[in-house]
Design a protein around this motif. Structure first.
Motif, PDB file in Angstrom:
ATOM      1  N   GLY A  19      -8.344   2.208  -0.260  1.00 33.51           N
ATOM      2  CA  GLY A  19      -8.163   3.228   0.563  1.00 33.51           C
ATOM      3  C   GLY A  19      -8.468   4.726   0.160  1.00 33.51           C
ATOM      4  O   GLY A  19      -8.305   5.521   0.693  1.00 33.51           O
ATOM      5  N   CYS A  22      -3.842   2.446  10.604  1.00 39.67           N
ATOM      6  CA  CYS A  22      -4.077   1.314   9.676  1.00 39.67           C
ATOM      7  C   CYS A  22      -3.880  -0.031  10.537  1.00 39.67           C
ATOM      8  O   CYS A  22      -3.104  -0.243  11.286  1.00 39.67           O
ATOM      9  CB  CYS A  22      -2.737   1.423   8.747  1.00 39.67           C
ATOM     10  N   LYS A  33     -10.586   9.475   3.872  1.00 35.75           N
ATOM     11  CA  LYS A  33      -9.853   9.551   4.901  1.00 35.75           C
ATOM     12  C   LYS A  33     -10.143  10.934   5.482  1.00 35.75           C
ATOM     13  O   LYS A  33      -9.890  11.921   4.972  1.00 35.75           O
ATOM     14  CB  LYS A  33      -8.452   9.176   4.469  1.00 35.75           C
ATOM     15  N   CYS A  84       0.761  -0.939   0.019  1.00 35.95           N
ATOM     16  CA  CYS A  84       0.129   0.191  -0.050  1.00 35.95           C
ATOM     17  C   CYS A  84       0.917   1.311  -0.047  1.00 35.95           C
ATOM     18  O   CYS A  84       1.040   1.893  -1.087  1.00 35.95           O
ATOM     19  CB  CYS A  84      -0.908   0.202   1.112  1.00 35.95           C
ATOM     20  N   GLY A 126       0.287   4.828   4.385  1.00 31.60           N
ATOM     21  CA  GLY A 126       0.877   5.276   5.797  1.00 31.60           C
ATOM     22  C   GLY A 126      -0.164   6.122   6.637  1.00 31.60           C
ATOM     23  O   GLY A 126       0.090   7.001   7.061  1.00 31.60           O
ATOM     24  N   CYS A 127      -1.385   5.549   6.495  1.00 39.68           N
ATOM     25  CA  CYS A 127      -2.453   6.255   7.173  1.00 39.68           C
ATOM     26  C   CYS A 127      -2.224   5.834   8.785  1.00 39.68           C
ATOM     27  O   CYS A 127      -1.934   4.703   9.213  1.00 39.68           O
ATOM     28  CB  CYS A 127      -3.817   5.488   6.970  1.00 39.68           C
ATOM     29  N   THR A 170      -3.769  -3.102   8.983  1.00 37.75           N
ATOM     30  CA  THR A 170      -3.523  -3.959   8.024  1.00 37.75           C
ATOM     31  C   THR A 170      -1.788  -3.656   7.701  1.00 37.75           C
ATOM     32  O   THR A 170      -1.522  -4.133   6.566  1.00 37.75           O
ATOM     33  CB  THR A 170      -4.252  -4.324   6.940  1.00 37.75           C
ATOM     34  N   GLY A 192      -3.997  -3.920   2.350  1.00 37.99           N
ATOM     35  CA  GLY A 192      -3.152  -3.141   1.261  1.00 37.99           C
ATOM     36  C   GLY A 192      -4.181  -2.206   0.710  1.00 37.99           C
ATOM     37  O   GLY A 192      -5.153  -1.927   0.861  1.00 37.99           O
TER      38      GLY A 192
HETATM   39  S1  SF4 Z   1      -5.669   2.105   6.175  1.00 40.38           S
HETATM   40 FE1  SF4 Z   1      -5.681   1.325   3.981  1.00 40.38          FE
HETATM   41  S2  SF4 Z   1      -4.889   2.825   2.747  1.00 40.38           S
HETATM   42 FE2  SF4 Z   1      -4.347   3.544   4.751  1.00 40.38          FE
HETATM   43  S3  SF4 Z   1      -2.097   2.441   4.828  1.00 40.38           S
HETATM   44 FE3  SF4 Z   1      -3.535   1.122   5.725  1.00 40.38          FE
HETATM   45  S4  SF4 Z   1      -3.818  -0.249   3.938  1.00 40.38           S
HETATM   46 FE4  SF4 Z   1      -3.227   1.708   3.012  1.00 40.38          FE
END
Ligand code: SF4
Length: 223
Positions: A102, A41, A121, A34, A37-38, A43, A75
């Protein structure tokens, strides 16, 4: 990367936990990678743990679960070009296909039969400025039938996030043509607080909780 194989983080069978399809048994294909960098996150492991699999093998593994829906997630699934033929082939086989993205890439090339769950977001994510405005335009300009395949998901952690989301929704009247789901970051904002805000403002969104986190509170992957 050749167009018939994808980097996979995990393929698993679970309960869909976070969309208008929440509650349905679902075959998940989590694609690796991905980089957005949220903050929050959940995952991050999908950034690194990838293995290559060809499209026919992915289809065979997902169909083996005999689930009513198949979700492609990450991702960020739209980073891999082969995701497009994968979704198209699953649709051709008559599967109900969800894409969870995302929201920082356009969904313009996604097969129109795919139900698109697109994150918006908010500020606390740290990547608010990366939301792709084209996705809102595409949803607003889709015909009445196709607009039902667009679903926006906003997960808020604070009053600032909620106010941002409310302003965005009112500006575009997104809820008039698409499904809009709103939830809380687990353990960052009380669900009852968000419910009070939504009700007080008469905001026509659907509130949701992350169902899988209540079913499997200790699981870190595979849900
Ligand atoms: S929340 Fe989603 S878009 Fe944001 S870093 Fe994680 S996998 Fe990527």
């Amino acid at each position: 990367m050749i167009l018939k194989e994808l980097s996979i983080s995990e393929i698993f069978h679970s309960i869909q936990g976070e969309s208008s399809f929440a509650g349905w048994p679902c075959a998940f294909v989590r694609l690796a990678g991905c980089g957005n960098g949220c903050n929050f996150c959940d995952t991050t492991y999908a950034e690194t743990d990838g293995f290559m699999l060809e499209i026919p093998d992915i289809i065979m593994q997902t169909q083996a679960f005999r689930a009513p829906i198949i979700e492609i997630t990450g991702g960020e699934p739209l980073l891999q070009p082969a995701v497009y033929p994968l979704m198209q082939q699953l649709c051709n086989l008559g599967e109900t296909v969800l894409l969870e993205t995302g929201g920082f890439l356009s969904v313009d090339k996604v097969d129109s039969r795919v139900h698109k769950i697109i994150d918006l977001k908010p500020p606390s994510s740290g990547v608010c400025e990366r939301n792709c405005p084209e996705n809102i335009t595409l949803a607003l300009h889709a015909g009445k039938k196709l607009s039902q395949t667009f679903e926006f998901k906003i997960v808020v952690a604070s009053r600032e996030d909620y106010d941002w989301a409310k302003a965005l929704l009112l500006q575009h009247q997104l809820y008039c043509s698409c499904i809009v789901m709103m939830g809380v970051i687990h353990e960052k904002l009380e669900p009852s607080t968000l419910a009070e805000w939504i009700l007080r403002d008469r905001l026509p969104v659907r509130m949701q909780l992350q169902l899988h986190k209540y079913i499997w509170p200790l699981a870190t992957r595979g849900t």
